[in-house]
Design a protein around this motif. Structure first.
Motif: not given
Length: 174
Positions: A126-131, A133-135, A140-144
């Motif tokens: 679950a912690f890895l999944e959160i990390e 998703e954050d990554w 996505e922000k950098a790509h936009r």
């Protein structure tokens, strides 16, 4: 002391510190909680032990409507965006709660050892999944941003090309 007593204590300390300090990240809240609790003479083992533990506490409080997740902030130390949290009602907890039952110690006795707590594989995932998703959000922000920059450069290029063509255009012969 039961786990529920300690968890409720941690929730109240977190809400008190969020109300006093305002919006902050999980790491900043951990520091504020430590300062407040230890300043009142509460044992440090009653507080969360890490920023991820505080982040879990904040997500729990968000689920119950006590805290609000604000706009992410870039953390230069870790080189990524981190969540910023604030109290939904900053005046909800006006005083630091008392330490949980069983916190009184004999001054001559050595401190009780803190049991090492491990997390399950599911919790780690679950912690890895959160990390992850954050990554993904950061990527996505950098790509936009890169797409927008390239779009602006292309529009600028087209304007220059039109000007060049307009100045070098040969009139048609009749």
């Amino acid at each position: 002391m039961t786990g529920m007593d300690m968890r409720e204590y941690q929730r109240l300390v977190a809400l008190f510190c969020l109300g006093a300090a305002g919006a902050c990240t999980a790491a900043e809240l951990l520091e504020q909680m430590g300062i407040a609790a230890m300043g009142a003479g509460h044992p440090p083992e009653f507080l969360p032990s890490s920023a991820p533990a505080v982040a879990g506490l904040l997500r729990e409080l968000q689920g119950s409507g006590h805290v609000i997740r604000g706009e992410d902030r870039y953390d230069t130390r870790h080189g990524r965006q981190v969540a910023v949290w604030s109290a939904a009602d900053p005046g909800a907890v006006l005083a630091l709660p008392a330490a949980p039952r069983g916190s009184g110690r004999n001054a001559d006795a050595p401190p009780a050892p803190v049991a090492f707590r491990t997390i399950t594989v599911d919790q780690r995932l679950a912690f890895l999944e959160i990390e992850f998703e954050d990554w993904i959000q950061t990527q996505e922000k950098a790509h936009r941003a890169a797409q927008e920059r390239h779009r602006e450069e292309f529009v600028s290029f087209m304007k220059r090309a039109r000007r060049l063509v307009a100045t070098t255009e040969v009139p048609a012969c009749s």
